[in-house]
Design an enzyme around this catalytic site. Structure first.
Site, short mmCIF file in Angstrom:
data_model
loop_
_atom_site.label_atom_id
_atom_site.label_comp_id
_atom_site.label_asym_id
_atom_site.label_seq_id
_atom_site.Cartn_x
_atom_site.Cartn_y
_atom_site.Cartn_z
N GLU A 3 -4.85 0.28 -7.75
CA GLU A 3 -3.78 1.18 -8.17
C GLU A 3 -2.70 0.30 -8.79
O GLU A 3 -2.17 -0.59 -8.11
CB GLU A 3 -3.18 1.91 -6.96
CG GLU A 3 -3.99 3.05 -6.42
CD GLU A 3 -3.25 3.83 -5.32
OE1 GLU A 3 -3.11 5.04 -5.46
OE2 GLU A 3 -2.82 3.24 -4.33
N SER A 30 0.82 -1.21 0.00
CA SER A 30 0.00 0.00 0.00
C SER A 30 0.86 1.26 0.00
O SER A 30 0.35 2.35 -0.19
CB SER A 30 -0.91 0.01 1.23
OG SER A 30 -0.14 -0.06 2.41
N HIS A 45 -2.09 -2.50 -6.07
CA HIS A 45 -2.60 -2.15 -4.75
C HIS A 45 -4.13 -2.24 -4.74
O HIS A 45 -4.82 -1.37 -5.24
CB HIS A 45 -2.12 -0.74 -4.35
CG HIS A 45 -2.64 -0.30 -3.02
ND1 HIS A 45 -2.90 1.02 -2.73
CD2 HIS A 45 -2.94 -1.00 -1.91
CE1 HIS A 45 -3.35 1.10 -1.48
NE2 HIS A 45 -3.39 -0.11 -0.96
#
Length: 281
Positions: A150, A117, A138
């Protein structure tokens, strides 16, 4: 792309395994111990059973999805997969060690992705001899529900590798967003300083925790207030990400609030420990 290995059978890993299996991929769910994988499989079964109860899936389909997931507690199983998604603990030493091992084991064509993250993909990639095939994916928590992924390009990530991962992300029913490799990416670079600022607002006595949360819920239409959200994420995780931002940018605006540090030292980690900004019974 047919076979995917997910490393880490916790909340994130089991969610990733579930959505990949639902999209028709053959999935190997790996963790250090067999009981961790069993627990992860139990969560997946519970999630899918709920879909059956709601009539969104038949019992037959549930069995098919579960049939696509194989349990593993040996990294050597990476030798037969096309993509590895690592969802182990958020710690650079652990991740680089896993990636160095995967680089030895996995076939040459295999893409190595990390669900980190906030940790730099470029640094994770440097632990391998295939940095062009290392990328960030992510996912958001809870994975089966949240639409966003992401996709983080490391310094060396190849365009065709990015394209493959974007296609897979769409195939598993998620929305890909392209992000360059900077501390916190986009999600946490924006979210965590907001949470940290809310903690400063409490620390400085500007308003009560309930009122701070009410302002963001009623005034900004957030589904939950930042202090409640911090408790759900885990205050130790919030602190870790703020530290990563602070270290990565060297900018004092990312300095973690002393109250956040104090709570973490006290073991008040939020919902999971029974107490954070709020008390959970």
């Amino acid at each position: 792309m047919e076979r995917i290995m997910v490393i880490g059978a916790g909340q994130m890993g089991s969610g990733i395994a579930q959505v990949c299996a639902q999209a028709g991929y053959e999935v190997t769910l790996n963790d250090l111990k067999a009981e961790f994988v069993e627990r992860g499989l139990g969560v997946i079964k519970k999630n899918l059973s709920r879909q059956v109860d709601k009539g969104k899936m038949t019992a037959e389909e549930l069995d098919k999805v579960l049939g696509r997931i194989t349990a593993s507690n040996d990294l050597q199983d990476a030798k037969s997969v096309d993509l590895v998604i690592e969802a182990a603990v958020e710690n650079m030493d652990i991740k680089t060690k896993i990636f160095a091992q995967l680089d030895e084991i996995a076939p040459e064509h295999t893409i190595l992705a990390s669900n980190t993250s906030s940790l730099p993909i470029t640094e994770i990639a440097a632990a391998t001899n295939r940095p062009e095939k290392v990328i960030g994916m992510h996912f958001m928590n809870p994975v089966p529900v949240m639409k966003l992924v992401e996709i983080i390009r490391g310094l060396a990530t190849a365009d065709e590798v990015y394209q493959t991962i974007e296609d897979i992300t769409e195939k598993i029913g998620k929305v890909p967003v392209e992000v360059n490799d900077f501390p916190g990416f986009v999600a946490n670079r924006i979210l965590m300083p907001m949470i940290n600022e809310a903690i400063y607002t409490l620390y400085e006595g500007v308003a009560s925790k309930e009122d701070i949360d009410s302002v963001m819920k009623l005034g900004m239409n957030h589904p939950m207030g930042p202090l409640t959200l911090a408790d759900f994420i885990g205050l130790d995780t919030c602190l870790y990400i703020m530290e990563t931002l602070y270290e990565g940018f060297g900018d004092p605006k990312y300095r973690p609030c002393p109250l956040l540090r104090k709570y973490v030292k006290a073991g008040w980690l939020g919902k999971k420990s029974g107490r954070g900004f709020y008390v959970y019974e």
